[in-house]
Design a protein around this motif. Structure first.
Motif, PDB file in Angstrom:
ATOM      1  N   CYS A 149     -38.175 -72.442 -47.099  1.00  0.00           N
ATOM      2  CA  CYS A 149     -37.839 -71.203 -46.387  1.00  0.00           C
ATOM      3  C   CYS A 149     -39.015 -70.732 -45.519  1.00  0.00           C
ATOM      4  O   CYS A 149     -40.166 -70.761 -45.944  1.00  0.00           O
ATOM      5  N   THR A 151     -38.960 -67.568 -44.093  1.00  0.00           N
ATOM      6  CA  THR A 151     -39.063 -66.111 -44.236  1.00  0.00           C
ATOM      7  C   THR A 151     -38.852 -65.725 -45.698  1.00  0.00           C
ATOM      8  O   THR A 151     -37.919 -65.001 -46.023  1.00  0.00           O
ATOM      9  N   CYS A 155     -35.835 -63.337 -47.398  1.00  0.00           N
ATOM     10  CA  CYS A 155     -34.758 -64.025 -48.108  1.00  0.00           C
ATOM     11  C   CYS A 155     -34.752 -63.661 -49.591  1.00  0.00           C
ATOM     12  O   CYS A 155     -33.680 -63.472 -50.181  1.00  0.00           O
ATOM     13  N   CYS A 188     -32.110 -66.913 -44.337  1.00  0.00           N
ATOM     14  CA  CYS A 188     -32.285 -67.913 -43.284  1.00  0.00           C
ATOM     15  C   CYS A 188     -31.327 -69.080 -43.519  1.00  0.00           C
ATOM     16  O   CYS A 188     -30.744 -69.212 -44.593  1.00  0.00           O
ATOM     17  N   CYS A 191     -32.211 -71.380 -46.568  1.00  0.00           N
ATOM     18  CA  CYS A 191     -31.873 -70.774 -47.862  1.00  0.00           C
ATOM     19  C   CYS A 191     -30.358 -70.757 -48.061  1.00  0.00           C
ATOM     20  O   CYS A 191     -29.870 -71.057 -49.155  1.00  0.00           O
TER      21      CYS A 191
HETATM   22 ZN   LIG Z   1     -34.996 -68.355 -46.374  1.00  0.00          ZN
END
Ligand SMILES: [Zn+2]
Length: 226
Positions: A149, A151, A155, A188, A191
């Motif tokens: 990931c 972010t 997330c 995201c 994810c």
């Molecule tokens: Zn993510």
């Protein structure tokens, strides 16, 4: 097979006459209708809509289906019939113990064995759904599942919110629930795709052990004689 819902009472008559006079066609139609609504394969379950197609949906139906399955030896429909008794928004243990009023004022009840199956099954499903279907919502899984990931804070926050929404103030039983596209809205792409993958792996596992969660033999055993 006409795609018109018929009352469970008609299906009961089919089964009774079918056995009494050895009319296979009647018994077959009854079992086809029941197996359609209470399938023993996940892909068939996934094709079901929100409403029953082949059996009239009336108060107490699931309890009556369970009794019918027991009386006429159709065990393959039991796991889903039991699941539907507990996987509802307003699950109430009192109803399991007391019964549900049918439209004619009589009470649809479960045997004490099936009451026990429902109550322990509910508890087992709540535990199993956290470990399987929703393992991707477990905060301590973040590192393992969502390593790629970009972010992570956003997330993880999204998943914490989802976790709270689904489990608070008490968990709903949605162990076989499909992926909801909204769950990916604030995560995201990486994810989301990981979460979908693990959600689907999890519900397959739940499906495999669904009978055992209600104290029933494995699927192969339940479907053997049909
Ligand atoms: Zn993510």
């Amino acid at each position: 097979l006409d795609v018109i819902p018929i009352p469970l009472s008609a299906i009961t008559v089919f089964l009774q006459l079918g056995s009494k006079y050895a009319i296979d066609q009647m018994r077959d139609e009854a079992i086809q209708r029941l197996s359609y609504e209470f399938p023993s394969r996940l892909q068939d379950f996934d094709e079901l809509g929100d409403q029953l197609l082949l059996i009239e949906e009336l108060p107490g139906l699931y309890y009556d289906v369970i009794k019918l399955a027991r009386n006429h030896n159709i065990p393959s429909i039991l796991p889903l019939a039991l699941y539907f008794c507990v996987a509802c928004e307003d699950f109430q243990p009192e109803l399991i113990l007391r019964g549900i009023l049918r439209e004619d004022g009589t009470l649809a009840t479960l045997s004490s064995d099936d009451q026990q199956a429902c109550l322990t099954g509910y508890y087992n499903l709540i535990r199993a759904q956290a470990a399987e279907t929703f393992t991707w919502l477990e905060p301590n899984q973040n590192a393992a599942l969502f390593r790629q990931c970009y972010t992570p804070k956003t997330c993880a926050r999204t998943r914490a919110k989802l976790l709270q929404g689904l489990w608070h103030p008490w968990p709903r039983c949605i162990a076989l629930g499909s992926w909801d596209d909204e769950w990916g809205n604030d995560m995201c792409k990486i994810c989301t795709s990981q979460a979908i993958t693990h959600h689907n792996i999890g519900r397959k596992k739940i499906w495999e052990k669904l009978p055992s969660l209600f104290g029933l033999p494995i699927w192969d055993e339940l479907t053997k004689h049909q």
